[in-house]
Write an enzyme that holds these catalytic residues in place. Sequence first.
Site, PDB file in Angstrom:
ATOM      1  N   LYS A 207      53.041  12.711 -61.686  1.00 13.69           N
ATOM      2  CA  LYS A 207      51.838  12.910 -60.884  1.00 13.69           C
ATOM      3  C   LYS A 207      51.647  14.412 -60.757  1.00 13.69           C
ATOM      4  CE  LYS A 207      49.772  11.998 -56.419  1.00 13.69           C
ATOM      5  NZ  LYS A 207      49.865  11.210 -55.188  1.00 13.69           N
ATOM      6  N   GLU A 247      60.944  13.449 -65.954  1.00 12.35           N
ATOM      7  CA  GLU A 247      60.646  12.680 -64.737  1.00 12.35           C
ATOM      8  C   GLU A 247      60.678  11.174 -65.042  1.00 12.35           C
ATOM      9  OE1 GLU A 247      60.175  13.080 -61.618  1.00 12.35           O
ATOM     10  OE2 GLU A 247      59.545  15.133 -61.205  1.00 12.35           O
ATOM     11  N   LYS A 262      49.218  10.138 -63.681  1.00 10.40           N
ATOM     12  CA  LYS A 262      48.075  10.448 -62.823  1.00 10.40           C
ATOM     13  C   LYS A 262      47.840  11.946 -62.771  1.00 10.40           C
ATOM     14  CE  LYS A 262      46.930   9.808 -58.015  1.00 10.40           C
ATOM     15  NZ  LYS A 262      47.450   9.360 -56.747  1.00 10.40           N
TER      16      LYS A 262
HETATM   17  C1  PBG Z   1      48.791  10.633 -52.237  1.00 10.62           C
HETATM   18  C2  PBG Z   1      47.812  10.047 -53.167  1.00 10.62           C
HETATM   19  C3  PBG Z   1      46.747  10.724 -53.763  1.00 10.62           C
HETATM   20  C4  PBG Z   1      46.074   9.835 -54.550  1.00 10.62           C
HETATM   21  C5  PBG Z   1      46.706   8.602 -54.419  1.00 10.62           C
HETATM   22  N1  PBG Z   1      47.787   8.748 -53.568  1.00 10.62           N
HETATM   23  C6  PBG Z   1      46.243  12.098 -53.640  1.00 10.62           C
HETATM   24  C7  PBG Z   1      47.130  13.198 -53.339  1.00 10.62           C
HETATM   25  O1  PBG Z   1      48.171  13.371 -53.968  1.00 10.62           O
HETATM   26  O2  PBG Z   1      46.759  13.939 -52.435  1.00 10.62           O
HETATM   27  C8  PBG Z   1      44.874  10.218 -55.361  1.00 10.62           C
HETATM   28  C9  PBG Z   1      44.123   9.154 -55.987  1.00 10.62           C
HETATM   29  C10 PBG Z   1      42.793   9.571 -56.451  1.00 10.62           C
HETATM   30  O3  PBG Z   1      42.410  10.753 -56.479  1.00 10.62           O
HETATM   31  O4  PBG Z   1      42.057   8.651 -56.817  1.00 10.62           O
HETATM   32  N2  PBG Z   1      49.932   9.905 -52.021  1.00 10.62           N
END
Ligand code: PBG
Length: 340
Positions: A207, A247, A262
């Site tokens: 992520k 990771e 992501k």
């Molecule tokens: C945080 C989280 C985020 C998203 C899902 N869970 C954003 C962040 O890391 O601040 C983002 C999902 C999206 O942008 O659609 N746990």
Amino acid sequence: MNDKSHESFPPGFPQRRMRRMRRHEFLRRLTKESHLAVDDLIWPVFVCEGEGVRIAVPSMPGVTRFSIDVLVDEVSKAHALGIQAVALFPVTPSEKKTEDGAEALNPSNLMCRAVRRLRDACPDLGVIGDVALDPYTTHGQDGLVHDGYVVNDRSVTVLCAQAVLQAQAGCQVVAPSDMMDGRIGAIRRALDEAGYLDVAVLSYAAKYASAFYGPFRDAVGSTSSLGPSDKKTYQMQPENTEEALREADLDVQEGADMLLIKPGMPYLDVLHRVKKNTGLPTYAYQVSGEYAMLRAASDKGWLRWNEVLLESLMSFKRAGADGVLTYAAVEAARLLREAG
Ligand code: PBG
């Protein structure tokens, strides 16, 4: 009857004409290398407090936060269209947010109530719980903050309790989106010790600290909590791919059942390599900013929504994804059904 070509053929022209296989619709269909089906879609949904509540997310036109009763209706309809799973994100009322995000561990918090109602209403639907503290903390970080730093091991202890709570509420899959070190193994152990041997862990393996999450933070109300801070001390830097492979390897060793990359479209190379390397079921998250881009350009008449949506989703399948989380899951499911 076949038409004869009216073109002239200079000597030495290539024998292999790639366009031959693009000439007819049936050949294009027969030679498709990737396929997108309703089964590939996971719908991320936002749940808020109240009854009969629908609150639009301004930075994500077409996306709505639902109170639990509305959520149950909407998700049942999506399930009837063939959507197999939803990923739930709670919009915690600001008066319930604290420095330590204790509401995450309240067995009757919004998330747990929503999960129970969904499991009752649609027993076969997959319900994926988001394991992270950002919806519950006043600072909007995914873990506990000590002296301005998001601490790892103490955060993991809380995340384990959160995962067990979500399993208890009925999530068949828990999805840690926090990027703390060692959390996959710790959560696996905690679930097993609590007796949830069959609850699967979908790890947000890679992520990135991405600017594409902006509209999501609006939707769950963490934009103002986070303020000018970022998540760069735990989410990955966009320059790195080798690190994403490490990771993912760690998460596999720690017992992850599924992996997630992501954001999606800006990181297709990462998705491709992680899938190739691990062979685990691997999912792409078409995040809020990606949705917002396609939607805004379409709303302006600059892109054709139906087509760019399906093309963007296909890009994940082509890159090797087993499925995609997309805010447009319901619309995509309708389009795919119409197309037959
Ligand atoms: C945080 C989280 C985020 C998203 C899902 N869970 C954003 C962040 O890391 O601040 C983002 C999902 C999206 O942008 O659609 N746990």
